[in-house]
Design a protein around this motif. Structure first.
Motif, PDB file in Angstrom:
ATOM      1  N   VAL A  30       0.836  -1.204   0.000  1.00  0.00           N
ATOM      2  CA  VAL A  30       0.000   0.000   0.000  1.00  0.00           C
ATOM      3  C   VAL A  30       0.871   1.254   0.000  1.00  0.00           C
ATOM      4  O   VAL A  30       0.614   2.211  -0.746  1.00  0.00           O
ATOM      5  CB  VAL A  30      -0.942  -0.016   1.220  1.00  0.00           C
ATOM      6  N   PHE A  31       1.929   1.256   0.827  1.00  0.00           N
ATOM      7  CA  PHE A  31       2.806   2.418   0.881  1.00  0.00           C
ATOM      8  C   PHE A  31       3.535   2.611  -0.450  1.00  0.00           C
ATOM      9  O   PHE A  31       3.701   3.743  -0.914  1.00  0.00           O
ATOM     10  CB  PHE A  31       3.821   2.253   2.008  1.00  0.00           C
ATOM     11  N   ALA A  32       3.980   1.496  -1.061  1.00  0.00           N
ATOM     12  CA  ALA A  32       4.674   1.602  -2.349  1.00  0.00           C
ATOM     13  C   ALA A  32       3.740   2.160  -3.418  1.00  0.00           C
ATOM     14  O   ALA A  32       4.141   3.016  -4.231  1.00  0.00           O
ATOM     15  CB  ALA A  32       5.203   0.226  -2.761  1.00  0.00           C
ATOM     16  N   LEU A  33       2.490   1.711  -3.435  1.00  0.00           N
ATOM     17  CA  LEU A  33       1.525   2.248  -4.396  1.00  0.00           C
ATOM     18  C   LEU A  33       1.285   3.728  -4.148  1.00  0.00           C
ATOM     19  O   LEU A  33       1.228   4.540  -5.091  1.00  0.00           O
ATOM     20  CB  LEU A  33       0.213   1.471  -4.300  1.00  0.00           C
ATOM     21  N   PHE A  34       1.150   4.080  -2.890  1.00  0.00           N
ATOM     22  CA  PHE A  34       0.931   5.487  -2.555  1.00  0.00           C
ATOM     23  C   PHE A  34       2.135   6.336  -2.977  1.00  0.00           C
ATOM     24  O   PHE A  34       1.975   7.416  -3.567  1.00  0.00           O
ATOM     25  CB  PHE A  34       0.694   5.624  -1.052  1.00  0.00           C
ATOM     26  N   ALA A  35       3.355   5.838  -2.678  1.00  0.00           N
ATOM     27  CA  ALA A  35       4.554   6.588  -3.068  1.00  0.00           C
ATOM     28  C   ALA A  35       4.663   6.687  -4.582  1.00  0.00           C
ATOM     29  O   ALA A  35       5.026   7.740  -5.135  1.00  0.00           O
ATOM     30  CB  ALA A  35       5.799   5.909  -2.481  1.00  0.00           C
ATOM     31  N   GLY A  36       4.350   5.583  -5.296  1.00  0.00           N
ATOM     32  CA  GLY A  36       4.395   5.623  -6.759  1.00  0.00           C
ATOM     33  C   GLY A  36       3.412   6.615  -7.336  1.00  0.00           C
ATOM     34  O   GLY A  36       3.730   7.378  -8.261  1.00  0.00           O
ATOM     35  N   ILE A 167      13.171  11.810 -12.489  1.00  0.00           N
ATOM     36  CA  ILE A 167      12.079  11.459 -11.576  1.00  0.00           C
ATOM     37  C   ILE A 167      11.840   9.953 -11.569  1.00  0.00           C
ATOM     38  O   ILE A 167      11.655   9.338 -10.502  1.00  0.00           O
ATOM     39  CB  ILE A 167      10.803  12.220 -11.959  1.00  0.00           C
ATOM     40  N   ARG A 168      11.852   9.329 -12.747  1.00  0.00           N
ATOM     41  CA  ARG A 168      11.636   7.881 -12.809  1.00  0.00           C
ATOM     42  C   ARG A 168      12.753   7.122 -12.098  1.00  0.00           C
ATOM     43  O   ARG A 168      12.507   6.129 -11.410  1.00  0.00           O
ATOM     44  CB  ARG A 168      11.527   7.439 -14.264  1.00  0.00           C
ATOM     45  N   ARG A 169      13.977   7.622 -12.293  1.00  0.00           N
ATOM     46  CA  ARG A 169      15.092   6.952 -11.627  1.00  0.00           C
ATOM     47  C   ARG A 169      14.984   7.100 -10.106  1.00  0.00           C
ATOM     48  O   ARG A 169      15.203   6.130  -9.359  1.00  0.00           O
ATOM     49  CB  ARG A 169      16.398   7.555 -12.129  1.00  0.00           C
ATOM     50  N   ALA A 170      14.640   8.325  -9.661  1.00  0.00           N
ATOM     51  CA  ALA A 170      14.471   8.537  -8.219  1.00  0.00           C
ATOM     52  C   ALA A 170      13.324   7.685  -7.675  1.00  0.00           C
ATOM     53  O   ALA A 170      13.421   7.111  -6.577  1.00  0.00           O
ATOM     54  CB  ALA A 170      14.207  10.021  -7.941  1.00  0.00           C
ATOM     55  N   ALA A 171      12.248   7.586  -8.462  1.00  0.00           N
ATOM     56  CA  ALA A 171      11.122   6.768  -8.021  1.00  0.00           C
ATOM     57  C   ALA A 171      11.530   5.303  -7.930  1.00  0.00           C
ATOM     58  O   ALA A 171      11.170   4.596  -6.970  1.00  0.00           O
ATOM     59  CB  ALA A 171       9.945   6.938  -8.978  1.00  0.00           C
ATOM     60  N   LEU A 177      14.283   1.026  -2.265  1.00  0.00           N
ATOM     61  CA  LEU A 177      14.675   1.207  -0.878  1.00  0.00           C
ATOM     62  C   LEU A 177      13.509   0.897   0.059  1.00  0.00           C
ATOM     63  O   LEU A 177      13.685   0.249   1.106  1.00  0.00           O
ATOM     64  CB  LEU A 177      15.168   2.647  -0.669  1.00  0.00           C
ATOM     65  N   VAL A 178      12.313   1.366  -0.320  1.00  0.00           N
ATOM     66  CA  VAL A 178      11.131   1.073   0.496  1.00  0.00           C
ATOM     67  C   VAL A 178      10.894  -0.429   0.570  1.00  0.00           C
ATOM     68  O   VAL A 178      10.574  -0.980   1.629  1.00  0.00           O
ATOM     69  CB  VAL A 178       9.892   1.800  -0.086  1.00  0.00           C
ATOM     70  N   PHE A 179      11.058  -1.114  -0.560  1.00  0.00           N
ATOM     71  CA  PHE A 179      10.847  -2.561  -0.579  1.00  0.00           C
ATOM     72  C   PHE A 179      11.849  -3.277   0.325  1.00  0.00           C
ATOM     73  O   PHE A 179      11.479  -4.167   1.100  1.00  0.00           O
ATOM     74  CB  PHE A 179      10.974  -3.065  -2.021  1.00  0.00           C
TER      75      PHE A 179
END
Length: 510
Positions: A30-36, A167-171, A177-179
Motif C-alpha cells: 500500500v505504501f509503495a503504491l501510494f509513493a508511486g 524522476i523515474r530513476r528517483a522513483a 529502498l522502500v521494498f
C-alpha cells in the motif's frame, strides 16, 4: 533416514505464514503504491509546468517575430531568424516559402504536413541532415505570415525528458529502498511476534502435557499479545482452581462418604445376622433407609451446587417479598431452637423486595439458621440466642444470621465456603460440610455476596443481595434444566410410633 529440519529451515516458512508478516507486507504494498502515485503526480505536474512555460515562451517569440516582420518585411525576419538560429540553445526556428521551401532556420527535417497545419503541435524533428535518423522531440507552433510564408517557432523538450528520467530513476530507487526496508521490517516484526507466539505455543504444549502450573510470559509492553497472555493466564488460574476443587471434592467424597456407606453396609449385615423377628428386620431396614436418605441429600446438594456454579437452574426469577420469607422461616425454626435450648430472635424490616428464586433463597437462609442452631451453643455466661435479621443498607438488602457460639477463626472463613470442609470442632456434629457451600452458590447466582463476620463472640453470616431495581437477574434469565425442584429431597420417613417430624425447608445436616 529421516532428516530433522533445522530451526532456520522451520523459521522461514513459519515467518511467511505469520499474520504480522502478511500485514507488514500489505502495508508495504500500500505504501509503495501510494509513493508511486505521489511521484507520478509530481512528474505529471512538473511536465505540465514545463510545457506551459515552453508554450508561453513560444507565444512571446512568435508575437515578437511577427511584429518584426510587419515593421521590416520578410527580409528583416529572415535576418533575425538566421541570427537566432546560430545561437546555442533549445529554441527552434524555421521560415519557409508558401510551397514549403526552407529559407532560414535551424530545423532540417519535419514530419510531412507539419507546416500545412497552423497552430501548436508536438513533433519529432532533426536539426541537420545527419541527425534525421536520430530525431528529437519539440513543441512547435506554425504561424502563417502575409503572402503565405510559414514561420515555425518551437523549443526542444529534451530538458523535460531529462527531468522525467531523473524522476523515474528517483522513483525506482525510492521504491526499491522502500521494498528492502519493508522486507527487513516485516522480517524483524514477524520474527519478534513469531518468537512470542512460539513461546506461548511451547507453554501451551507443556500445560497440555500435564504442567498445570505453567503460565504465558508477559513482555510488559501492554500490547495485544500481553493482554491475550494476561487473559489466558487468568483462565489458566481459574482452570487450576477448578481442577484443584475437583480433586479436593473427589478426595472429600471418598473420605467423608466412606463412613456412612460403611455404616449402612454394617447395619444391613448385622440385621441379616442377628434379626430374629420381622419387627427387628423392619427397624434395621428403616435405619438403613435413613442412612440412604442422608446420602441422597448429600448427592442432591452436590448436584445443586454444580447447577448454581454454572447458572443452570430451572425456576425463573420473580419479585420476592424477602421480609415475608425471612419471617416465615424464623417462625418455622422456633420449635427447633427451643429444643436446642436457644431463643430465635428476628429483626426484619418490612417491604424488602428482591428479584430472585424463592426456594433457593429460602434454602440458603435455612442452611444458615440450621448451622447456627447446631453450632451456636454459647459458652457459659453467654446469651443462648440466635438472631435472624433483614434490613436495607444503601442499594443492598442484608440478611444476617448471628449466634454466640465458638465462631470460625478468621483464617478459616474462606475455606469453610468450599465443599466438604468441616473444622475439627464441628466433626462431632452431624453433617457433611455442604451447607455453607450451597448458600454461597445461591448468593452468587443472585449477584450478591456472602460474608462471615465476628459476632464477638460467635459468628455472623451476612448475605448481601442487590435490591430489585439494581438486580442483575431478570425473570426467565435462568436456563431451564434439571429436575422439577432445585434439589430432589427423599420423602420423609417416620417410623411407626415415632414423633419425628420432617425438618424445615433447606438441607439441614449438610
Amino acid at each position: 533416514m529421516r532428516v530433522t529440519p533445522r530451526p532456520a529451515q522451520r523459521f522461514l516458512p513459519n515467518l511467511f505464514r505469520t499474520t504480522a508478516f502478511k500485514l507488514t507486507a500489505v502495508y508495504l504494498v500500500v505504501f509503495a503504491l501510494f509513493a508511486g502515485l505521489l511521484l507520478g503526480y509530481v512528474a505529471w505536474n512538473a511536465k505540465r509546468l514545463l510545457d506551459d512555460q515552453i508554450r508561453s515562451t513560444i507565444d512571446a517569440e512568435i508575437q515578437g517575430l511577427a511584429e518584426q516582420q510587419r515593421q521590416g518585411g520578410i527580409r528583416r525576419l529572415v535576418n533575425i531568424i538566421e541570427r537566432r538560429s546560430r545561437a546555442p540553445g533549445a529554441s527552434l526556428y524555421l521560415v519557409t516559402t508558401p510551397v514549403g521551401e526552407r529559407i532560414a532556420g535551424n530545423v532540417e527535417a519535419l514530419p510531412p504536413g507539419t507546416l500545412d497545419r497552423p497552430g501548436e503541435a508536438e513533433i519529432e524533428y532533426a536539426r541537420t541532415s545527419e541527425a534525421v535518423d536520430r530525431p528529437s522531440r519539440a513543441i512547435v507552433r506554425v504561424f502563417v505570415l502575409p503572402a503565405g510564408f510559414r514561420l515555425l517557432v518551437g523549443r526542444d523538450v529534451e530538458e523535460r525528458e531529462r527531468l522525467g528520467i531523473v524522476i523515474r530513476r528517483a522513483a525506482g530507487w525510492s521504491l526499491l529502498l522502500v521494498f528492502v526496508l519493508g522486507c527487513f521490517a516485516s522480517w524483524f516484526v514477524a520474527r519478534r511476534v513469531l518468537k512470542r507466539i512460539d513461546d506461548m505455543t511451547g507453554t501451551a504444549q507443556s500445560i497440555m502435557a500435564g504442567d498445570l502450573k505453567g503460565r504465558l510470559a508477559i513482555a510488559g509492553t501492554g500490547d495485544e499479545l500481553d493482554r491475550l497472555a494476561l487473559n489466558l493466564n487468568a483462565m489458566l488460574e481459574r482452570i487450576g482452581e477448578l481442577m484443584t476443587g475437583m480433586q479436593q471434592v473427589s478426595d472429600n467424597i471418598a473420605h467423608d462418604l466412606k463412613t456412612p456407606l460403611t455404616r449402612l453396609r454394617n447395619r444391613a449385615e448385622e440385621a441379616l445376622r442377628t434379626a430374629n423377628s420381622p419387627d427387628e428386620l423392619r427397624t434395621a431396614l428403616d435405619g438403613s433407609i435413613d442412612e440412604a436418605d442422608n446420602l441422597i441429600r448429600v448427592f442432591n446438594a452436590l448436584l445443586m451446587i454444580a447447577r448454581l456454579e454454572t447458572g443452570r437452574i430451572q425456576d425463573s426469577m420473580d419479585t420476592l417479598d424477602l421480609s415475608e420469607i425471612v419471617s416465615g422461616l424464623a417462625e418455622l425454626y422456633e420449635p427447633l431452637a427451643e429444643e436446642a435450648g436457644l431463643s430465635l430472635v428476628t429483626e426484619v424490616s418490612p417491604g424488602l423486595r428482591v428479584s430472585g428464586n424463592r426456594e433457593l433463597i429460602g434454602q440458603a437462609l435455612a442452611n444458615l439458621i440450621d448451622n447456627a442452631l447446631k453450632y451456636g451453643e454459647p459458652a457459659a455466661g453467654e446469651r443462648a440466642q440466635v438472631t435472624v435479621a433483614a434490613r436495607q443498607e444503601g442499594s443492598e438488602i442484608l440478611l444476617s444470621v448471628a449466634d454466640h457460639g465458638p465462631g470460625i477463626p478468621a483464617e478459616d472463613r474462606a475455606r469453610v465456603l468450599e465443599r466438604f470442609v468441616r473444622l475439627d470442632v464441628s466433626r462431632s456434629k452431624p453433617g457433611f460440610g455442604l451447607g455453607l457451600a450451597l448458600a454461597a452458590g445461591v448468593v452468587r447466582l443472585h449477584g450478591g455476596q456472602l460474608r462471615l463476620e465476628d459476632n464477638a463472640p460467635g459468628l455472623r453470616v451476612v448475605i448481601a443481595l442487590p435490591m430489585q431495581a439494581n438486580s442483575p437477574v431478570k425473570r426467565g434469565a435462568i436456563e431451564a434444566q434439571g429436575a422439577s425442584k432445585p434439589v430432589d429431597m427423599p420423602p420423609s420417613r417416620a417410623r411407626p410410633g415415632s414423633t419425628d417430624a420432617p425438618k424445615p425447608v433447606g438441607v439441614p445436616s449438610l
